[in-house]
Scaffold this motif. Structure first.
Motif, PDB file in Angstrom:
ATOM      1  N   HIS A 126      58.251  55.201  80.362  1.00 58.32           N
ATOM      2  CA  HIS A 126      57.940  56.566  80.528  1.00 58.32           C
ATOM      3  C   HIS A 126      58.249  57.069  79.010  1.00 58.32           C
ATOM      4  O   HIS A 126      59.251  56.253  78.420  1.00 58.32           O
ATOM      5  N   CYS A 127      57.608  57.917  78.793  1.00 59.82           N
ATOM      6  CA  CYS A 127      58.141  58.780  77.487  1.00 59.82           C
ATOM      7  C   CYS A 127      58.064  60.333  77.649  1.00 59.82           C
ATOM      8  O   CYS A 127      57.770  60.625  78.535  1.00 59.82           O
ATOM      9  N   GLN A 128      58.804  60.993  76.612  1.00 60.95           N
ATOM     10  CA  GLN A 128      58.686  62.435  76.763  1.00 60.95           C
ATOM     11  C   GLN A 128      57.414  62.764  75.475  1.00 60.95           C
ATOM     12  O   GLN A 128      57.739  62.073  74.415  1.00 60.95           O
ATOM     13  N   ILE A 129      56.652  63.769  75.770  1.00 61.17           N
ATOM     14  CA  ILE A 129      55.741  64.094  74.647  1.00 61.17           C
ATOM     15  C   ILE A 129      55.979  65.490  74.498  1.00 61.17           C
ATOM     16  O   ILE A 129      55.817  66.320  75.489  1.00 61.17           O
ATOM     17  N   LEU A 130      56.122  65.977  73.245  1.00 60.95           N
ATOM     18  CA  LEU A 130      56.111  67.198  72.728  1.00 60.95           C
ATOM     19  C   LEU A 130      54.817  67.380  72.008  1.00 60.95           C
ATOM     20  O   LEU A 130      54.456  66.858  71.336  1.00 60.95           O
ATOM     21  N   ALA A 139      60.934  57.970  73.468  1.00 61.72           N
ATOM     22  CA  ALA A 139      61.084  57.007  74.844  1.00 61.72           C
ATOM     23  C   ALA A 139      62.144  57.820  75.800  1.00 61.72           C
ATOM     24  O   ALA A 139      62.858  58.477  75.593  1.00 61.72           O
ATOM     25  N   TYR A 140      61.794  57.563  77.084  1.00 60.65           N
ATOM     26  CA  TYR A 140      62.576  57.979  78.133  1.00 60.65           C
ATOM     27  C   TYR A 140      63.575  57.244  78.468  1.00 60.65           C
ATOM     28  O   TYR A 140      63.605  56.042  78.893  1.00 60.65           O
ATOM     29  N   PHE A 141      64.983  57.717  78.295  1.00 64.45           N
ATOM     30  CA  PHE A 141      66.165  56.901  78.471  1.00 64.45           C
ATOM     31  C   PHE A 141      66.970  57.720  79.952  1.00 64.45           C
ATOM     32  O   PHE A 141      67.205  58.863  79.732  1.00 64.45           O
ATOM     33  N   PRO A 142      66.956  57.033  81.179  1.00 64.64           N
ATOM     34  CA  PRO A 142      67.219  57.711  82.164  1.00 64.64           C
ATOM     35  C   PRO A 142      68.877  58.032  82.123  1.00 64.64           C
ATOM     36  O   PRO A 142      69.307  59.028  82.592  1.00 64.64           O
ATOM     37  N   ALA A 143      69.601  57.417  81.309  1.00 65.74           N
ATOM     38  CA  ALA A 143      71.112  57.581  81.057  1.00 65.74           C
ATOM     39  C   ALA A 143      71.311  59.004  80.586  1.00 65.74           C
ATOM     40  O   ALA A 143      72.193  59.591  80.703  1.00 65.74           O
ATOM     41  N   GLY A 180      57.793  49.061  69.866  1.00 64.07           N
ATOM     42  CA  GLY A 180      58.844  49.045  70.917  1.00 64.07           C
ATOM     43  C   GLY A 180      58.539  49.890  72.059  1.00 64.07           C
ATOM     44  O   GLY A 180      59.306  50.062  73.136  1.00 64.07           O
ATOM     45  N   LEU A 181      57.601  51.100  71.769  1.00 62.10           N
ATOM     46  CA  LEU A 181      57.268  52.097  73.089  1.00 62.10           C
ATOM     47  C   LEU A 181      56.924  51.306  74.259  1.00 62.10           C
ATOM     48  O   LEU A 181      57.031  51.975  75.316  1.00 62.10           O
TER      49      LEU A 181
END
Length: 149
Positions: free
Chosen positions: A44-48, A123-127, A38-39
């Protein structure tokens, strides 16, 4: 109450060089590849990631730094410095492609080096991941409002 219990943080993969000269890729360990499902539906995503070059105790005891740019001495929590108590990096990256079977995520905008351990991908969620009205100190005001795409 502060706890001093150890935490078990593991690497789910590693940053490597991509076939494209401007991109990097995340090589995800086989046992975590199903987590990529699903990615690819996200831009965009956030990576730690673990800032392994600054994981020595001497760096982890540093609480204030003099930034390499025009800024006053500040506490590390007021910076994006790699020198900090827990050397964890956070980057918002563009997703170019996701290969779940091979465990490869090609990304843009990741400010980590090849060989860097990846701790997590979100996953990057704008909300929930962006803020409309922000305040920054004067020394950072000219840096721009948005990351390059």
């Amino acid at each position: 109450m502060l706890t001093t219990e150890p935490y078990n943080v593991i690497s789910v993969g590693v940053v490597s060089v991509s076939g494209s000269q401007h991109n990097l890729r995340l090589e995800i360990k086989p046992q975590y590849r199903p987590a990529l499902k699903g990615l690819a539906d996200f831009s965009h995503c956030q990576i730690l990631w673990w800032i392994h070059e600054f994981a020595e105790d001497a760096f982890r005891r540093t609480t204030q730094i003099e930034p390499p740019y025009e800024a006053p001495v500040t506490g590390v929590f007021a910076t994006r410095s790699p020198v900090r108590p827990n050397p964890i990096g956070l980057s918002v990256a563009g997703i170019v492609s996701v290969d779940v079977e091979q465990g490869i995520v090609e990304v843009t905008g990741l400010d980590a080096y090849p060989g860097t351990p990846v701790l997590d991908i979100k996953a990057y969620f704008p909300a929930t991941d962006r803020v409309r009205h922000v305040r920054v100190p004067v020394w950072a005001a000219s840096w721009g409002e948005w990351a390059l795409e």
